[in-house]
Design an enzyme around this catalytic site. Structure first.
Site, PDB file in Angstrom:
ATOM      1  CE1 TYR A  41       2.407 -39.563 -43.604  1.00 45.49           C
ATOM      2  CE2 TYR A  41       2.473 -41.935 -43.302  1.00 45.49           C
ATOM      3  CZ  TYR A  41       1.756 -40.755 -43.359  1.00 45.49           C
ATOM      4  OH  TYR A  41       0.400 -40.781 -43.173  1.00 45.49           O
ATOM      5  CE  LYS A  96      -1.108 -23.703 -43.080  1.00 46.02           C
ATOM      6  NZ  LYS A  96      -2.481 -23.164 -42.967  1.00 46.02           N
ATOM      7  CG  ASP A 155      -5.793 -23.938 -44.157  1.00 46.38           C
ATOM      8  OD1 ASP A 155      -5.485 -23.874 -45.357  1.00 46.38           O
ATOM      9  OD2 ASP A 155      -5.547 -23.011 -43.356  1.00 46.38           O
ATOM     10  CG  ASP A 195      -2.851 -40.688 -44.056  1.00 44.78           C
ATOM     11  OD1 ASP A 195      -3.448 -41.682 -44.482  1.00 44.78           O
ATOM     12  OD2 ASP A 195      -2.653 -40.479 -42.838  1.00 44.78           O
ATOM     13  CG  ASP A 238      -8.759 -41.896 -43.763  1.00 43.25           C
ATOM     14  OD1 ASP A 238      -8.288 -42.528 -44.738  1.00 43.25           O
ATOM     15  OD2 ASP A 238      -8.823 -42.373 -42.617  1.00 43.25           O
TER      16      ASP A 238
END
Ligand code: NAD
Ligand code: IPM
Ligand code: MN
Length: 354
Positions: free
Chosen positions: A139, A185, A217, A241, A245
């Site tokens: 970000y 990751k 994942d 983030d 969700d």
């Protein structure tokens, strides 16, 4: 001196759910309401429209001087192509206040079990916290570039940024089941390799807790497949983030998930995890629970109003149990109807028998 709450209602459903949550807060505080003052400041798209910037200077100054900040939501199609977007204001605010730790609790209350798209047997007992790093990673990393033929972003983490967020996760875990899962990751990304190594080092400071690692994942899959396995998940900005969700599928809607963001010291910010929901804005149908629960988090964490916070949470769940549900949960209650029922419950423990 009154406690100062800065309200950044923002855009889309932001003003609707903020108005709802503030009404509930005032009712729940009763006499104690006189010890607080709350003032709305222009922010996001509203900041652009009113003051020419998504984070106007006077808004930032007020936030610096506040005892707590309540944020509705920002953004929308109107400002998508603007030179300065509402989202840039949100990121600038998080950075300016150094709000590096975003706490996103994921719970499925009893009343929502049958409404979840995931089988009741799987979601029952879901209670975990996503600790999302909020002021670094892709970000904020530089350089970044958007050209016609090529674009890039930079994912960058400093060891100290990883240490402080992982420590925060362990401290939270110590108050719970003492299980930290670090999501990364590390099979591909350099930032994740460093993240994993630092997480291991930090874990040594917390011998009463366990640390496990999982690739993002597979974590995304497990969150839906086996949500009760998790206690505290700590992860970088972008993964947090997305996973949060995704986790909203468990309670069945984004509309019931609050969050809190903390810095090293100083003011904390409370906001729903969802956005401005332009598709339902202005219709008085948004679910205000995410915002009302954000107010409860604020009262508990920033003002030590533990009983009032719990009363607000109970009122929300009781009203839902009585069948008063907004459209995201398959009901027909409007935002204001739901709000009024919560206030009735708080005042009399009534008004829920429909
Ligand atoms: P969103 O979270 O706004 O909406 C996703 C879906 O969830 C929509 O169908 C929406 O109607 C529904 N939804 C969300 N909150 C709800 C609620 N309280 N009650 C009922 N339904 C609800 O995500 P999006 O549509 O991808 O983004 C819209 C805008 O919001 C974008 O501009 C985005 O950048 C911004 N955004 C802001 C924040 C924030 O302010 N912190 C967070 C996420 C997205
Ligand atoms: C959130 C939002 C923001 C984020 C956007 C609007 C910048 O999705 O608060 O979760 O990605 O952090
Ligand atoms: Mn998000």
């Amino acid at each position: 001196m009154k406690k100062k709450i800065v309200v950044l209602a923002g855009d889309g459903i932001g003003p609707e759910i903020s108005a709802s949550a503030l009404k509930v807060m005032e009712a729940a505080l009763g006499q104690a309401a006189k010890d607080f003052e709350w003032t709305n400041y222009a922010f996001g798209g509203a900041g652009i429209d009113e003051k020419g910037a998504p984070l106007p200077e006077e808004t930032l100054t007020a936030c610096h001087q506040a005892d707590a900040i309540l944020l509705g939501a920002i953004g929308g199609p109107k400002w998508e192509k603007a030179e300065q977007t509402p989202e840039m204001g949100l990121l600038a605010l998080r950075k300016a206040l150094n709000l590096f730790a975003n706490i996103r609790p994921i719970q499925v209350p009893e009343v929502l079990l049958p409404l979840s798209p995931v089988k009741e047997t799987i979601v029952r007992g879901t209670d975990f916290i996503i600790v999302r790093e909020l002021t670094s990673g892709i970000y904020f990393g530089e350089p970044r570039h958007l050209g016609e033929k090529e674009a890039y972003d930079t994912n960058r983490y400093h060891v100290d940024e990883i240490k402080r967020i992982v420590r925060q996760a362990f401290k939270i875990a110590q108050t719970r089941k003492k299980k930290v899962l670090s999501v990364d990751k590390a099979n591909v990304l350099a930032t994740s390799k460093l993240w994993r190594q630092v997480a291991e080092e930090v874990a040594l400071e917390f011998p009463d807790c366990t640390l496990a690692h999982q690739y993002v994942d597979s974590a995304a899959m497990k969150i839906i497949q086996n949500p009760t396995d998790f206690d505290v998940i700590v992860t970088e900005n972008l993964f947090g983030d997305i996973l949060s969700d995704e986790a909203s599928v468990l309670p069945g809607t984004l509309g019931v998930l609050p969050s809190a963001s903390y810095g090293v010291s100083g003011v904390a910010l409370y906001e729903p995890i969802h956005g401005s929901a332009p598709d339902i804005a202005g219709k008085n149908i948004a679910n205000p629970v995410s915002m009302i629960l954000s107010v409860a988090m604020m009262l508990r964490e920033s003002f030590e109003q533990i009983e009032i916070a719990a009363a607000i949470e109970t009122a929300c769940f009781k009203v839902m149990e009585a069948g008063v549900l907004t459209t995201d949960l398959g009901g027909q209650a409007t935002t204001t109807e739901f709000t009024d029922k919560v206030i009735d419950y708080l005042k009399k423990g009534e008004g829920t028998n429909e």
